[in-house]
Design an enzyme around this catalytic site. Structure first.
Site, PDB file in Angstrom:
ATOM      1  N   GLU A 184      58.584 -57.532  10.301  1.00 45.94           N
ATOM      2  CA  GLU A 184      58.864 -58.953  10.500  1.00 45.94           C
ATOM      3  C   GLU A 184      57.551 -59.607  10.890  1.00 45.94           C
ATOM      4  OE1 GLU A 184      62.438 -60.110  12.521  1.00 45.94           O
ATOM      5  OE2 GLU A 184      61.499 -61.955  13.268  1.00 45.94           O
TER       6      GLU A 184
ATOM      7  N   GLU B 132      66.860 -56.556  18.729  1.00 46.78           N
ATOM      8  CA  GLU B 132      65.427 -56.588  19.054  1.00 46.78           C
ATOM      9  C   GLU B 132      65.237 -55.808  20.342  1.00 46.78           C
ATOM     10  OE1 GLU B 132      64.118 -60.603  19.315  1.00 46.78           O
ATOM     11  OE2 GLU B 132      64.451 -60.988  17.208  1.00 46.78           O
TER      12      GLU B 132
ATOM     13  N   HIS C 295      59.997 -66.608  14.294  1.00 47.88           N
ATOM     14  CA  HIS C 295      59.493 -67.113  15.574  1.00 47.88           C
ATOM     15  C   HIS C 295      58.998 -68.547  15.428  1.00 47.88           C
ATOM     16  CE1 HIS C 295      58.208 -67.101  19.709  1.00 47.88           C
ATOM     17  NE2 HIS C 295      58.815 -65.928  19.825  1.00 47.88           N
TER      18      HIS C 295
ATOM     19  N   HIS D 218      69.718 -67.443  23.257  1.00 49.68           N
ATOM     20  CA  HIS D 218      69.715 -68.561  24.202  1.00 49.68           C
ATOM     21  C   HIS D 218      71.102 -69.147  24.476  1.00 49.68           C
ATOM     22  CE1 HIS D 218      65.597 -67.924  24.748  1.00 49.68           C
ATOM     23  NE2 HIS D 218      65.357 -68.041  23.465  1.00 49.68           N
TER      24      HIS D 218
ATOM     25  N   ARG E 211      67.199 -61.054  30.901  1.00 50.98           N
ATOM     26  CA  ARG E 211      67.223 -62.475  31.272  1.00 50.98           C
ATOM     27  C   ARG E 211      68.220 -63.285  30.457  1.00 50.98           C
ATOM     28  NH1 ARG E 211      61.345 -64.340  29.044  1.00 50.98           N
ATOM     29  NH2 ARG E 211      60.710 -62.564  30.320  1.00 50.98           N
TER      30      ARG E 211
ATOM     31  N   ARG F 113      74.670 -70.193  34.904  1.00 50.46           N
ATOM     32  CA  ARG F 113      75.768 -70.373  35.855  1.00 50.46           C
ATOM     33  C   ARG F 113      76.555 -69.101  36.133  1.00 50.46           C
ATOM     34  NH1 ARG F 113      77.498 -75.736  36.999  1.00 50.46           N
ATOM     35  NH2 ARG F 113      75.524 -76.715  37.470  1.00 50.46           N
TER      36      ARG F 113
ATOM     37  N   HIS G  82      68.156 -60.010  21.356  1.00 53.48           N
ATOM     38  CA  HIS G  82      67.065 -59.269  22.014  1.00 53.48           C
ATOM     39  C   HIS G  82      67.534 -58.865  23.410  1.00 53.48           C
ATOM     40  CE1 HIS G  82      62.483 -59.369  23.243  1.00 53.48           C
ATOM     41  NE2 HIS G  82      63.071 -58.232  23.525  1.00 53.48           N
TER      42      HIS G  82
ATOM     43  N   ASN H   6      69.478 -65.823  15.741  1.00 54.49           N
ATOM     44  CA  ASN H   6      69.249 -65.188  17.043  1.00 54.49           C
ATOM     45  C   ASN H   6      70.019 -65.994  18.110  1.00 54.49           C
ATOM     46  OD1 ASN H   6      68.081 -64.813  19.642  1.00 54.49           O
ATOM     47  ND2 ASN H   6      66.373 -63.746  18.702  1.00 54.49           N
TER      48      ASN H   6
ATOM     49  N   ARG I  27      66.380 -57.766  26.485  1.00 52.34           N
ATOM     50  CA  ARG I  27      65.095 -57.620  27.171  1.00 52.34           C
ATOM     51  C   ARG I  27      65.239 -56.682  28.354  1.00 52.34           C
ATOM     52  NH1 ARG I  27      61.119 -61.736  25.656  1.00 52.34           N
ATOM     53  NH2 ARG I  27      59.896 -60.808  27.308  1.00 52.34           N
TER      54      ARG I  27
ATOM     55  N   THR J 212      58.508 -63.707  23.005  1.00 57.53           N
ATOM     56  CA  THR J 212      57.674 -62.636  22.453  1.00 57.53           C
ATOM     57  C   THR J 212      56.364 -63.226  21.934  1.00 57.53           C
ATOM     58  OG1 THR J 212      59.756 -61.645  21.770  1.00 57.53           O
ATOM     59  CG2 THR J 212      57.745 -60.606  20.970  1.00 57.53           C
TER      60      THR J 212
HETATM   61  N1  PXP Z   1      61.998 -62.665  15.588  1.00 58.81           N
HETATM   62  C1  PXP Z   1      61.655 -61.954  16.693  1.00 58.81           C
HETATM   63  C2  PXP Z   1      61.208 -60.543  16.509  1.00 58.81           C
HETATM   64  C3  PXP Z   1      61.763 -62.520  17.980  1.00 58.81           C
HETATM   65  O1  PXP Z   1      61.407 -61.792  19.069  1.00 58.81           O
HETATM   66  C4  PXP Z   1      62.264 -63.821  18.109  1.00 58.81           C
HETATM   67  C5  PXP Z   1      62.454 -64.421  19.461  1.00 58.81           C
HETATM   68  O2  PXP Z   1      63.343 -63.675  20.194  1.00 58.81           O
HETATM   69  C6  PXP Z   1      62.619 -64.515  16.929  1.00 58.81           C
HETATM   70  C7  PXP Z   1      62.458 -63.913  15.692  1.00 58.81           C
HETATM   71  C8  PXP Z   1      63.203 -65.873  16.985  1.00 58.81           C
HETATM   72  O3  PXP Z   1      62.259 -66.798  17.475  1.00 58.81           O
HETATM   73  P1  PXP Z   1      62.758 -68.233  17.863  1.00 58.81           P
HETATM   74  O4  PXP Z   1      63.737 -68.082  18.977  1.00 58.81           O
HETATM   75  O5  PXP Z   1      61.498 -68.934  18.262  1.00 58.81           O
HETATM   76  O6  PXP Z   1      63.385 -68.817  16.633  1.00 58.81           O
END
Ligand code: PXP
Length: 253
Positions: free
Chosen positions: A154, A73, A197, A13, A52, A21, A46, A10, A48, A104
């Site tokens: 999931e 996502e 997660h 971030h 963000r 910035r 994701h 994922n 959102r 989430t």
């Molecule tokens: N799976 C889902 C459905 C999520 O919403 C997220 C966070 O966006 C993750 C996995 C990944 O979680 P983490 O960023 O804590 O590894």
């Protein structure tokens, strides 16, 4: 039943840091390419409601420019459905979304929201997008996923990850057992089971050992770790830990 365990990276971030910035650096598409070269099997992003981190332009670029399957996502809204139908990612993982939350928090109430989710799942499936529902490891939610016709669930591993951080071994064992039971329950009924997660180098092993889990989606920790060791090294190490745990569990079985 033991199977290959896929890693979905994922990259949300990377966009969080870029957005701090403005501008284009660091680029989530570049991160996706590095993750792919380091052993990721898929890329997760994701989009959102508040944009963000990942933006519409990121989804467009990821859908167009990366070779790995894209897992979008998304919240269960008409806006997100239209975006998914437009870009046709390989998979769409429906997640609950609250504006105020940091991430989430908790799984989707697939059982309670059956009527709201049903047309959405149908439309996504009709467009040949693999639908996954992000749910708590609770058989009631898996039953709901089955009745909605979602082929994938999931399992939310956030509570387990927190128990590990708290050093609460009894709670950790209890939550891990819930994940194990849910994974077996889902797989027996023909669901493909994913999990994610809060997974890190320290807590991924016991989850990776669960033979019925086909895919882990991991983001925040990998991008954070990339600051210290680089994304390539972070993904390679995670991949190695997952493979090691799965293969050790296979030998013990
Ligand atoms: N799976 C889902 C459905 C999520 O919403 C997220 C966070 O966006 C993750 C996995 C990944 O979680 P983490 O960023 O804590 O590894």
């Amino acid at each position: 039943m033991s199977q290959i365990l896929r890693l979905g990276v994922n990259i949300d971030h990377v966009a969080t840091i870029r957005n701090a910035r403005g501008g284009a650096h660091p680029d989530p598409v570049k991160a996706a390419r590095i993750a792919a070269a380091a052993g990721a099997d898929g890329i997760t992003a994701h989009l959102r409601e508040d944009r963000r981190h990942i933006t519409d332009a990121d989804i467009e670029a990821l859908a167009r420019d990366i070779d790995l399957p894209l897992n979008l996502e998304m919240a269960a809204t008409d806006e997100m459905l239209a975006i998914a139908l437009n870009h046709r990612p390989h998979a769409a993982c429906i997640v609950p979304e609250k504006r105020e939350e940091r991430t989430t928090e908790g799984g989707l109430d697939a059982a309670g929201q059956h009527n709201h989710l049903s047309p959405l799942v149908r439309e996504l499936r009709g467009a040949r997008i693999r639908v996954s529902l992000f749910v708590e490891p609770d058989p009631r939610q898996l039953e709901a996923a089955l009745s909605l016709g979602a082929p994938v669930v999931e399992l939310h591993t956030g509570a387990y990850a927190h128990a590990v951080i708290d050093g609460d071994t009894a709670k950790t064992a209890e939550l891990l057992e819930k994940i194990r039971t849910a994974a077996a329950f889902g797989a027996e009924r023909g669901l493909e089971v994913h999990a994610g997660h809060g997974l890190t180098f320290d807590n991924v092993g016991p989850v990776a050992e669960i033979a019925e889990i086909a895919e882990l989606n991991i983001g925040h920790f990998l991008i954070g770790e990339a600051i210290f060791s680089g994304l390539d090294s972070a993904v390679r190490r995670m991949r190695g830990l997952m493979d090691q745990a799965r293969s050790a569990a296979g030998k013990a079985a």
